[in-house]
Design a protein around this motif. Structure first.
Motif, PDB file in Angstrom:
ATOM      1  N   UNK A 162       0.824  -1.206   0.000  1.00 34.30           N
ATOM      2  CA  UNK A 162       0.000   0.000   0.000  1.00 34.30           C
ATOM      3  C   UNK A 162       0.855   1.251   0.000  1.00 34.30           C
ATOM      4  N   UNK A 163       0.331   2.287  -0.634  1.00 34.44           N
ATOM      5  CA  UNK A 163       0.962   3.588  -0.528  1.00 34.44           C
ATOM      6  C   UNK A 163       0.471   4.236   0.757  1.00 34.44           C
ATOM      7  N   UNK A 164       1.382   4.840   1.461  1.00 29.09           N
ATOM      8  CA  UNK A 164       0.977   5.572   2.657  1.00 29.09           C
ATOM      9  C   UNK A 164       0.911   7.045   2.299  1.00 29.09           C
ATOM     10  N   UNK A 165      -0.298   7.542   2.086  1.00 29.27           N
ATOM     11  CA  UNK A 165      -0.454   8.948   1.766  1.00 29.27           C
ATOM     12  C   UNK A 165      -0.395   9.792   3.037  1.00 29.27           C
ATOM     13  N   UNK A 166      -0.421  11.094   2.855  1.00 33.45           N
ATOM     14  CA  UNK A 166      -0.130  12.018   3.963  1.00 33.45           C
ATOM     15  C   UNK A 166      -0.744  11.630   5.308  1.00 33.45           C
ATOM     16  N   UNK A 167      -2.058  11.394   5.338  1.00 31.42           N
ATOM     17  CA  UNK A 167      -2.704  11.129   6.619  1.00 31.42           C
ATOM     18  C   UNK A 167      -2.205   9.836   7.259  1.00 31.42           C
ATOM     19  N   UNK A 168      -2.131   8.784   6.438  1.00 34.11           N
ATOM     20  CA  UNK A 168      -1.661   7.506   6.956  1.00 34.11           C
ATOM     21  C   UNK A 168      -0.219   7.610   7.413  1.00 34.11           C
ATOM     22  N   UNK A 169       0.557   8.328   6.639  1.00 35.81           N
ATOM     23  CA  UNK A 169       1.975   8.457   6.947  1.00 35.81           C
ATOM     24  C   UNK A 169       2.158   9.154   8.286  1.00 35.81           C
ATOM     25  N   UNK A 170       1.371  10.177   8.511  1.00 39.89           N
ATOM     26  CA  UNK A 170       1.468  10.917   9.756  1.00 39.89           C
ATOM     27  C   UNK A 170       1.112  10.008  10.928  1.00 39.89           C
ATOM     28  N   UNK A 171       0.071   9.206  10.729  1.00 41.91           N
ATOM     29  CA  UNK A 171      -0.377   8.304  11.776  1.00 41.91           C
ATOM     30  C   UNK A 171       0.686   7.242  12.064  1.00 41.91           C
ATOM     31  N   UNK A 172       1.260   6.689  11.012  1.00 38.63           N
ATOM     32  CA  UNK A 172       2.322   5.700  11.193  1.00 38.63           C
ATOM     33  C   UNK A 172       3.501   6.301  11.939  1.00 38.63           C
ATOM     34  N   UNK A 173       3.833   7.509  11.543  1.00 35.69           N
ATOM     35  CA  UNK A 173       4.966   8.149  12.183  1.00 35.69           C
ATOM     36  C   UNK A 173       4.675   8.375  13.661  1.00 35.69           C
ATOM     37  N   UNK A 174       3.434   8.730  13.939  1.00 36.69           N
ATOM     38  CA  UNK A 174       3.043   8.921  15.330  1.00 36.69           C
ATOM     39  C   UNK A 174       3.231   7.641  16.138  1.00 36.69           C
ATOM     40  N   UNK A 175       2.741   6.537  15.584  1.00 37.53           N
ATOM     41  CA  UNK A 175       2.885   5.250  16.275  1.00 37.53           C
ATOM     42  C   UNK A 175       4.361   4.939  16.499  1.00 37.53           C
ATOM     43  N   UNK A 176       5.158   5.131  15.478  1.00 42.30           N
ATOM     44  CA  UNK A 176       6.581   4.839  15.584  1.00 42.30           C
ATOM     45  C   UNK A 176       7.270   5.749  16.597  1.00 42.30           C
ATOM     46  N   UNK A 177       6.899   7.012  16.536  1.00 44.08           N
ATOM     47  CA  UNK A 177       7.525   7.971  17.443  1.00 44.08           C
ATOM     48  C   UNK A 177       7.204   7.645  18.891  1.00 44.08           C
ATOM     49  N   UNK A 178       5.943   7.335  19.149  1.00 42.07           N
ATOM     50  CA  UNK A 178       5.559   6.976  20.509  1.00 42.07           C
ATOM     51  C   UNK A 178       6.319   5.740  20.960  1.00 42.07           C
ATOM     52  N   UNK A 179       6.402   4.753  20.065  1.00 42.82           N
ATOM     53  CA  UNK A 179       7.093   3.508  20.426  1.00 42.82           C
ATOM     54  C   UNK A 179       8.576   3.778  20.700  1.00 42.82           C
ATOM     55  N   UNK A 180       9.185   4.574  19.847  1.00 44.16           N
ATOM     56  CA  UNK A 180      10.613   4.853  20.001  1.00 44.16           C
ATOM     57  C   UNK A 180      10.880   5.660  21.269  1.00 44.16           C
ATOM     58  N   UNK A 181      10.129   6.747  21.448  1.00 43.24           N
ATOM     59  CA  UNK A 181      10.359   7.609  22.615  1.00 43.24           C
ATOM     60  C   UNK A 181      10.134   6.847  23.913  1.00 43.24           C
ATOM     61  N   UNK A 182       9.069   6.059  23.935  1.00 46.78           N
ATOM     62  CA  UNK A 182       8.775   5.311  25.148  1.00 46.78           C
ATOM     63  C   UNK A 182       9.863   4.270  25.406  1.00 46.78           C
ATOM     64  N   UNK A 183      10.328   3.637  24.339  1.00 47.03           N
ATOM     65  CA  UNK A 183      11.399   2.645  24.492  1.00 47.03           C
ATOM     66  C   UNK A 183      12.651   3.299  25.059  1.00 47.03           C
TER      67      UNK A 183
END
Length: 414
Positions: A11-32
């Motif tokens: 799938x292509x991750x367009x702007x909204x999805x990309x932002x959401x994915x980045x959010x999930x990743x950022x939360x996971x990384x920062x919390x880790x």
RNA sequence: GCGGGUGUAGCUCAGUUGGUUAGAGCGCCUGGUUGUGGUUCAGGAGGUCGUGGGUUCAAUCCCCAUCACUCGCCCCA
């Protein structure tokens, strides 16, 4: 064929999805990082052996889901279907046994040739952690607590439940496997077709069958917990105590098993009912034998992986987009100075944007679409005095300010 | 890999019991006299009706295949 469609299961991750994915990743990384896990990145492909030898030949992943190809040099290469094997390989390649205990965080795409469904793609993304080098049950507790924290930061605490089980050490498991094999063989004729196949490959798998008839047979099956040796029993009890001490709720599920061969002792799964058949959102366990099995020094480890797409689908609190400031020249003659003004704002770290065409009306409309906070309007008359108009796009209020002070004025007022 | 459902404009969908120029809403673009957005009015662009075959004088509509998505199984994050 190549109908300009994306390849099946991608799938292509367009702007909204990309932002959401980045959010999930950022939360996971920062919390880790909060828990002391350092980010690492291993290659997206490895020699096929790295996965084939560690995941277990009976797993479907190895048996039929790997993207394997021959590279130009003739080596067999596989696109990683999961993250742990690559990390274990890196641990050995880099002699990281010197730096034990290690706590690592990773994220990135994984590849599995499965039938696509919601929450199940052929290229998907995982975030994961590995705690390598400690055989203490506290490492298990820490890793689970971290999983909880991340889900909590994503606002999913109410959405998921945690189940845990013990697979025991290899001795307990081998013992139990024999008993179980004997039991299921007695009932083979009543088992579902799927489970008959599982009987040979991985009898533990029958325990979490969804077939009703299977479940009846499973309910009378010998329980793994009765076959744990004392070491294994002490271990899982310490993990449970540790979770209780931290007030992390969990349910014991004696039928929870793991698909991959390298797991032992603690197995755990955070699941949700909101994603249909793909309810597992974050799952993992202990893998004390993995690194040794790959040819490294005997090193215990525990970790988990979580599906970014699945987490993203559950995460409703959309990230606020940053609101830029729009620079709007009143006429096209002012477009050059407008470009200079945006540059000034950007130099001052103010997110800003300039439309390259259109009259003032169009440009304001565009600013609105960008959800801009305010517009810096450049007009001939004001510029004669070295001024510009700052228009608040929420209230509609306008003030005239000196061009030289735009950046400061924006910083002061917004 | 197995079984079921779906596939018409960027999005959500209507429609043709097979007939010649395929529709709506939203979105997008332009304009409403030359310096002001989110409202409104008018106009406009955009579809080989998923793709390929077949039946037919004629198919977007029927048949077959194929691809993609989707639900369940399997598997798993």
């Amino acid at each position: 064929m190549s109908n300009l469609q994306p390849v099946r299961g991608t799938h292509d991750l367009l702007a909204d999805d990309c932002r959401l994915h980045r959010h999930v990743e950022t939360v996971a990384r920062d919390t880790s990082e909060l828990y002391g896990f350092d980010e690492v990145a291993t290659p997206i492909f490895e020699f096929t052996d790295v996965f084939a030898r560690t995941l277990g030949g009976t797993s479907d992943i190895v048996a039929k889901e790997m993207y394997t190809f021959e590279a130009k040099g003739g080596e067999s290469i596989t696109l990683r279907p999961e993250g742990t094997a690559g990390i274990a390989r890196a641990f050995i390649s880099n002699g990281l046994a010197q730096h034990v205990p290690l706590k690592l965080f990773y994220h990135g795409p994984m590849f599995r040739h499965e039938r696509p469904q919601k929450g199940r793609q052929r290229q998907f993304h995982q975030v994961g952690v590995e705690s390598i080098g400690s055989g203490s049950p506290q490492a298990d507790v820490e890793v689970i607590a971290l999983g909880y924290k991340i889900l909590n930061q994503l606002g999913l605490t109410k959405e998921v439940k945690l189940e845990i089980n013990s697979l025991g050490d290899s001795e307990s498991r081998a013992n139990y496997r024999n008993v179980l094999l004997e039991y299921f063989t007695k009932h083979e004729s009543s088992l579902s077709a799927d489970s008959k196949a599982r009987l040979q490959r991985n009898p533990l798998r029958i325990l979490d069958s969804k077939d009703e008839q299977d479940r009846r047979i499973v309910s009378d099956a010998p329980a793994l917990s009765d076959y744990l040796n004392s070491d294994s029993r002490v271990f899982i009890e310490s993990v449970e105590r540790g979770l209780n001490d931290l007030k992390l709720p969990f349910e014991k599920n004696p039928n929870l098993v793991r698909g991959l061969d390298y797991y032992c002792h603690t197995a755990f799964e955070f699941t949700t009912i909101s994603l249909g058949a793909q309810g597992t959102v974050l799952a993992g366990g202990r893998y004390d034998g993995l690194i040794e099995q790959m040819g490294g020094p005997s090193t215990p480890g525990v970790g988990w992986a979580a599906g970014v797409e699945r987490l993203a689908m559950l995460t409703t609190n959309t990230q606020n987009m940053i609101r830029p400031f729009a620079v709007v020249p009143v006429s096209n003659d002012l477009k050059d100075i407008a470009m200079q003004v945006v540059q000034t704002l950007r130099d001052a770290a103010i997110p800003s944007d300039l439309a390259f065409s259109g009259n003032i009306k169009r440009r304001l409309k565009r600013a609105d679409k960008l959800n801009a906070r305010a517009a810096v309007i450049l007009g001939e008359e004001e510029l004669k005095d070295g001024n510009v108009v700052l228009r608040d796009l929420d209230s509609g209020d306008q003030t005239t300010i000196a061009l030289a002070n735009v950046a400061e004025a924006i910083k002061d007022n917004y």
